[in-house]
Scaffold this motif. Structure first.
Motif, mmCIF file in Angstrom:
data_model
loop_
_atom_site.group_PDB
_atom_site.id
_atom_site.type_symbol
_atom_site.label_atom_id
_atom_site.label_comp_id
_atom_site.label_asym_id
_atom_site.label_seq_id
_atom_site.Cartn_x
_atom_site.Cartn_y
_atom_site.Cartn_z
ATOM 1 N N VAL A 188 1.840 6.853 -6.832
ATOM 2 C CA VAL A 188 0.807 7.828 -7.180
ATOM 3 C C VAL A 188 1.253 9.245 -6.838
ATOM 4 N N ALA A 189 1.910 9.401 -5.700
ATOM 5 C CA ALA A 189 2.339 10.731 -5.261
ATOM 6 C C ALA A 189 3.669 11.145 -5.889
ATOM 7 N N ALA B 223 -9.654 -1.070 4.166
ATOM 8 C CA ALA B 223 -9.140 -0.008 3.288
ATOM 9 C C ALA B 223 -10.146 1.127 3.182
ATOM 10 N N ARG C 41 0.826 -1.204 0.000
ATOM 11 C CA ARG C 41 0.000 0.000 0.000
ATOM 12 C C ARG C 41 0.863 1.259 0.000
ATOM 13 N N GLU C 42 1.929 1.236 0.787
ATOM 14 C CA GLU C 42 2.839 2.388 0.847
ATOM 15 C C GLU C 42 3.568 2.575 -0.481
ATOM 16 N N THR C 43 3.958 1.466 -1.127
ATOM 17 C CA THR C 43 4.606 1.555 -2.431
ATOM 18 C C THR C 43 3.664 2.158 -3.462
ATOM 19 N N ALA C 44 2.419 1.732 -3.458
ATOM 20 C CA ALA C 44 1.436 2.295 -4.393
ATOM 21 C C ALA C 44 1.211 3.772 -4.115
ATOM 22 N N ARG C 45 1.190 4.151 -2.841
ATOM 23 C CA ARG C 45 1.013 5.565 -2.505
ATOM 24 C C ARG C 45 2.195 6.387 -3.006
ATOM 25 N N LEU C 46 3.392 5.827 -2.886
ATOM 26 C CA LEU C 46 4.583 6.523 -3.380
ATOM 27 C C LEU C 46 4.540 6.700 -4.898
#
Length: 91
Positions: free
Chosen positions: A38-39, A90, A31-36
């Motif tokens: 996207v951001a 989520a 989840r953190e990797t996906a957030r990185l």
């Protein structure tokens, strides 16, 4: 004493709980990797998270393999249960 000499009544619950912990850490890192991504965060952090979560999962499954096939299936069931728990929680 090796892992395969312990009784199944101890190994299977321990592998399941360990699998839940592994799955929780794996999917939180995912989840953190996906957030990185996207951001548009720093790519080396995303790479480190990816390599770390895969290494942790492989190491956990390797320990479960040392305890036998049933222990590996219990660990996999724990990882899948953690996935379901995190997907329901989520936002």
């Amino acid at each position: 004493m090796t892992l395969d000499t312990l009784p199944l009544a101890i190994i299977l619950p321990a592998c399941f709980v360990g699998g839940v912990g592994l799955g929780y850490a794996y999917f939180l890192a995912l989840r953190e990797t996906a957030r990185l991504i996207v951001a548009q965060g720093h790519p080396l952090i995303g790479l480190a998270l990816t390599l770390g979560r895969l290494s942790l999962l492989c190491a956990g499954f390797y320990v479960a393999v040392l305890a036998g096939g049933a222990a590996l299936l219990a660990a996999l069931a724990g990882v899948l249960c953690a996935k379901v728990i995190l997907l329901r929680a989520a936002p």
